[in-house]
Design an enzyme around this catalytic site. Structure first.
Site, PDB file in Angstrom:
ATOM      1  N   TYR A   1       9.003  -4.669  -4.096  1.00 48.59           N
ATOM      2  CA  TYR A   1       8.230  -4.338  -5.292  1.00 48.59           C
ATOM      3  C   TYR A   1       9.167  -3.966  -6.439  1.00 48.59           C
ATOM      4  O   TYR A   1      10.120  -3.211  -6.251  1.00 48.59           O
ATOM      5  CB  TYR A   1       7.311  -3.139  -5.016  1.00 48.59           C
ATOM      6  CG  TYR A   1       6.260  -3.356  -3.932  1.00 48.59           C
ATOM      7  CD1 TYR A   1       5.957  -4.628  -3.456  1.00 48.59           C
ATOM      8  CD2 TYR A   1       5.565  -2.274  -3.397  1.00 48.59           C
ATOM      9  CE1 TYR A   1       4.991  -4.804  -2.472  1.00 48.59           C
ATOM     10  CE2 TYR A   1       4.595  -2.443  -2.423  1.00 48.59           C
ATOM     11  CZ  TYR A   1       4.316  -3.710  -1.961  1.00 48.59           C
ATOM     12  OH  TYR A   1       3.362  -3.878  -0.993  1.00 48.59           O
TER      13      TYR A   1
ATOM     14  N   GLU B   1     -11.163  17.164  -2.322  1.00 45.76           N
ATOM     15  CA  GLU B   1     -12.164  16.267  -2.918  1.00 45.76           C
ATOM     16  C   GLU B   1     -12.639  16.731  -4.294  1.00 45.76           C
ATOM     17  O   GLU B   1     -13.270  15.961  -5.015  1.00 45.76           O
ATOM     18  CB  GLU B   1     -13.355  16.119  -1.969  1.00 45.76           C
ATOM     19  CG  GLU B   1     -12.991  15.367  -0.687  1.00 45.76           C
ATOM     20  CD  GLU B   1     -14.119  15.375   0.338  1.00 45.76           C
ATOM     21  OE1 GLU B   1     -14.923  16.342   0.324  1.00 45.76           O
ATOM     22  OE2 GLU B   1     -14.194  14.432   1.146  1.00 45.76           O
TER      23      GLU B   1
END
Ligand SMILES: [Zn+2]
Ligand SMILES: [Zn+2]
Length: 408
Positions: A313, A386
């Site tokens: 990458y 979360e």
């Protein structure tokens, strides 16, 4: 007043505060958290994200968003606004890792040996949340938003096949963004850094050849082990002596293998490693340096050597004007605090999108000591706060609306 960890002081108002917007976003976040748990329980590795793709397609169908399959398990959705404008793309990766989960989360993996340890479950759920908000605002949305659900970020790479399938072309994408969860940053904050943010990651393979023989008669053999030891030390000069100290570079040798037993001279030793850089000029020069050092040192020890560099990458470079403008816009419009984080030497195949389209990678804070959301990605203990999910949805929506409306 709500804190930025929930919806931001004005987070719901991005693009116009229609009545009920806050309720929509609260419901969207709750649903995204449910989706994140569902994906987390069923982790899938790169190009095997069959269940995850089906979940994404199910949700896009419910929202009435057109979509198509690309790159085996990738999904592209398009939200077409009613008004003319630019096209923004938002990208979420979908894949998990071959790690046995030890997080203790209630929604822990139900698949032995696989785990969402990099937060891609949350990335996918947040993009579905952003899709829901954007779809509800089609009537006032200028331009288009392309939703890129990408497989195989952890390898072998899903970004390139998605680009080859034309996901940036029709409609032509003007700017792209992604978020990655980051335990360095507290929940509620977003990190945006202009310039390089992720390193290029290239593989290094070296084989050193000597001539085997009896350990008691070294003069009749050519020992590959001392030659390899000298090569390992000499390669450190690339970072220490041959590269501008203000430029980032890592040359790590991760494995070394050779020899047969204590009294046998090794005829071959194999090394593997990783090269990490940010700047193309630095990256382009490393292979030549490695070859010169390896060949020269091997010759000094009467050995020969082979060098192979497998290019992986590229570096991820945030478009500096776009990233700077979006950081200011995000805080101004939503109240979400934006911090500048140091770049990381981790790699990310979003780089292929960022090579083609002005791009912004945002880091989404998930650090919460009380929840144990402190471990780095790829740790079996990795946990995700979360409460960051609404911040992430707001950030993605803000980017999409800022680009499509021409505010950036
Ligand atoms: Zn990862
Ligand atoms: Zn990741």
């Amino acid at each position: 007043m709500r804190g930025p960890g929930t919806w931001g002081t004005r987070g719901v108002a991005v693009g116009g505060a229609e009545p009920g917007a806050e309720r929509l976003l609260t419901e969207t976040a709750a649903h995204a958290i449910e989706l994140r748990r569902e994906i987390h329980r069923h982790p899938e590795l790169g190009f095997e994200e069959v269940r995850t793709s089906a979940l994404i397609e199910r949700e896009l169908d419910i929202l009435g968003i057109e979509h198509r399959r690309v790159a085996t398990t990738g999904v592209v959705g398009i939200v077409r606004g009613a008004l003319p404008g630019k096209t923004a793309a938002l990208r979420a990766d979908m894949d998990a890792l071959p790690i046995a989960e030890q997080s203790g989360e209630a929604c822990a993996s139900e698949v032995p040996g696989k785990m969402h340890a990099c937060g891609h479950d949350a990335h996918t759920a947040m993009l579905l949340g952003a899709a829901r908000v954007l779809a509800s605002r089609r009537a006032t949305l200028a331009g288009n938003v392309v939703l890129l659900f990408q497989p195989a970020e952890e390898g072998p790479g899903g970004a390139e096949p998605m680009i080859a399938a034309g996901v940036l072309d029709d409609p032509k994408v003007d700017a792209i963004a992604m978020l990655h969860v980051d335990p360095r940053l507290r929940t509620g904050a977003v990190g945006i850094t202009p310039g390089p943010v992720n390193a290029a990651a290239d593989e290094l393979h070296i084989t050193v050849h000597g001539k085997g023989g009896h350990g008691g008669y070294p003069h009749l053999a050519v020992d590959a082990i001392p030659a390899t030891a000298a090569i390992v030390l000499a390669l450190q000069n690339i970072a220490a002596r041959e590269t501008d100290p203000l430029a980032a570079i890592v040359v790590t040798l991760g494995t070394i293998a050779g020899g047969y037993r204590n009294n046998v001279i090794a005829d071959v030793v194999k090394l593997t490693g990783t090269i990490r850089t940010y700047e193309p000029a630095i990256r382009d020069g490393v292979e030549e340096r490695v070859r010169r050092i390896v060949d020269g040192v091997a010759a000094a020890y009467a050995c020969t050597a082979e060098v192979e560099v497998v290019y992986g990458y590229p570096p991820v470079v945030n478009d500096a004007p776009l990233a700077t403008a979006f950081a200011a816009y995000l805080t101004h419009e939503t109240g979400i605090p934006v911090e500048r984080l140091a770049p990381t030497m981790g790699a990310e195949d979003f780089a292929f999108f960022a090579e083609r389209v002005p791009a912004v990678v945002g880091r989404l804070g998930i650090r919460n000591e009380a929840l144990g959301s402190i471990h780095s990605g790829h740790s079996p203990q990795f946990r995700l706060d979360e409460a960051a999910i609404p911040t992430g949805i707001t950030t993605l929506v803000a980017f999409a609306e800022a680009v499509t409306s021409g505010a950036l």
